[in-house]
Design an enzyme around this catalytic site. Structure first.
Site, short mmCIF file in Angstrom:
data_model
loop_
_atom_site.label_atom_id
_atom_site.label_comp_id
_atom_site.label_asym_id
_atom_site.label_seq_id
_atom_site.Cartn_x
_atom_site.Cartn_y
_atom_site.Cartn_z
N ASP A 24 -11.09 2.28 3.62
CA ASP A 24 -11.31 0.83 3.49
C ASP A 24 -12.80 0.52 3.28
O ASP A 24 -13.16 -0.60 2.91
CB ASP A 24 -10.86 0.11 4.77
CG ASP A 24 -9.58 -0.68 4.57
OD1 ASP A 24 -9.27 -1.04 3.43
OD2 ASP A 24 -8.90 -0.92 5.58
N GLN B 23 -4.95 -2.02 9.53
CA GLN B 23 -4.79 -3.32 8.88
C GLN B 23 -5.32 -4.43 9.79
O GLN B 23 -5.02 -4.47 10.98
CB GLN B 23 -3.30 -3.55 8.54
CG GLN B 23 -3.04 -4.77 7.69
CD GLN B 23 -3.63 -4.66 6.28
OE1 GLN B 23 -3.77 -3.59 5.73
NE2 GLN B 23 -3.98 -5.80 5.70
N LYS C 280 0.83 -1.20 0.00
CA LYS C 280 0.00 0.00 0.00
C LYS C 280 0.87 1.26 0.00
O LYS C 280 0.59 2.22 -0.70
CB LYS C 280 -0.96 -0.03 1.21
CG LYS C 280 -2.04 -1.11 1.05
CD LYS C 280 -2.87 -1.36 2.31
CE LYS C 280 -3.79 -2.57 2.07
NZ LYS C 280 -4.61 -2.93 3.23
N1 GUN Z 1 -6.85 -7.40 5.89
C1 GUN Z 1 -7.10 -8.12 4.77
N2 GUN Z 1 -7.61 -7.33 3.81
C2 GUN Z 1 -7.68 -6.08 4.34
C3 GUN Z 1 -8.11 -4.82 3.82
O1 GUN Z 1 -8.56 -4.67 2.68
N3 GUN Z 1 -8.00 -3.77 4.68
C4 GUN Z 1 -7.54 -3.90 5.96
N4 GUN Z 1 -7.50 -2.82 6.72
N5 GUN Z 1 -7.14 -5.05 6.46
C5 GUN Z 1 -7.19 -6.13 5.64
#
Ligand code: GUN
Length: 293
Positions: free
Chosen positions: A119, A96, A52
């Site tokens: 998100d 996350q 990211k």
């Molecule tokens: N864990 C697995 N996929 C995601 C996601 O798209 N966002 C976040 N914050 N955590 C994750």
């Protein structure tokens, strides 16, 4: 079979985002700033957050990573979330997942300002999405929609089978594809661990979206000739021939299914890069909402 090349598509969309960010920078506008909170040492989470940040750098965003030990208290984490809510320099942020067991992920999600929830996990955004109102769409479903759109895959009237009912993939993609719109207007079934007639459902589906976290679960003999197969799974399977001791495989048996599908996503290089691209698009949008973007 046509490969749904998420890596290539992500590169194209990233270039489009970068052009826009360059233009914003040129006129002294608000440069999008994404922050990520990561708790503990989960290697998969670390690799996702690294990606990211890498994508953020590539498109010219600012990014901040806040890394905390697994023993951080829930209260302390909520304070950090609150700090980011208040920080006018940060346009959007993510926490996350998964979080350590002693922290309630629902409490954390609810603490995020929906305007910064890039998100799309906050119930305000989820509810708005479900009602077809303006919302940040969750990144993986959004990435899948972008892929269907750019590859001009028709969804109207199609039978879609979603394997998995998670809050972040299965349930929202099911909602989005059944809603009015393009992509959308599909007849969606969400299958899960208690589903009884899975083989019948697989055999009659035009589009299959697999998000169950079971390595190579979907086989060619289960699907319809010419089905579109989208693989959201990222599973580690032991592989002593690899330096790191494992390889990544999806929820679909790629080689087997490639003989029968019309379109198929690879793993890695399919849905994964599209998820991160969708997060970039949400962050760009958040930076514009704030003004002078
Ligand atoms: N864990 C697995 N996929 C995601 C996601 O798209 N966002 C976040 N914050 N955590 C994750």
């Amino acid at each position: 079979m046509i490969l749904l090349d998420g890596k290539d598509l992500a590169t194209q969309i990233k270039a489009e985002i970068k052009t826009e960010v360059d233009e914003i920078r040129g006129r002294g506008g608000n440069i999008p700033h994404l922050a990520a909170i990561i708790v503990g040492d989960n290697p998969a989470s670390e690799s996702y957050v690294k990606n990211k940040v890498k994508y953020s750098d590539e498109v010219g965003f600012e990014s901040t990573v806040i890394k905390k030990d697994a023993n951080i208290s829930e209260e302390e984490l909520l304070e950090i979330v609150n700090g980011l809510n208040q920080n006018s320099d940060v346009d959007g942020f993510i926490v996350q997942l998964p979080l350590p067991r002693h922290i309630d992920p629902d409490k954390v999600t609810l603490a995020i300002d929906p305007k910064k929830d890039v998100d799309g996990f906050h119930p305000y955004n989820f509810g708005s999405m479900a009602q077809g109102m303006e919302a940040y769409l969750p990144a993986t479903p959004y990435g899948i929609l972008l892929m269907l759109e750019r590859y001009q895959i028709e969804t109207e009237g199609k039978k879609v089978l979603v394997l998995g009912r998670s809050n972040i993939v299965g349930t929202p993609i099911g909602i989005l594809l059944s809603r009015k719109g393009n992509p959308g207007n599909a007849t969606v079934t969400i299958a899960h661990s208690r589903t009884k007639n899975l083989d019948d459902l697989l055999a009659e589906s035009d589009i299959i979206i697999a998000a169950i976290g079971r390595a190579s679960f979907v086989k060619a003999n289960q699907i319809k000739e010419g089905a579109v197969v989208i693989d959201v799974g990222i599973n580690r399977v032991e592989d002593s021939s690899k330096k790191r001791g494992y390889r990544l495989v999806g929820d679909v048996d790629f080689i087997d299914v490639s003989s029968k599908a019309s379109y198929l996503t690879p793993v890695p290089g399919g849905v994964g890069p599209m998820t991160v691209t969708a997060l970039m698009l949400n962050t760009l949008k958040a930076s514009k909402v704030k003004g002078n973007g």
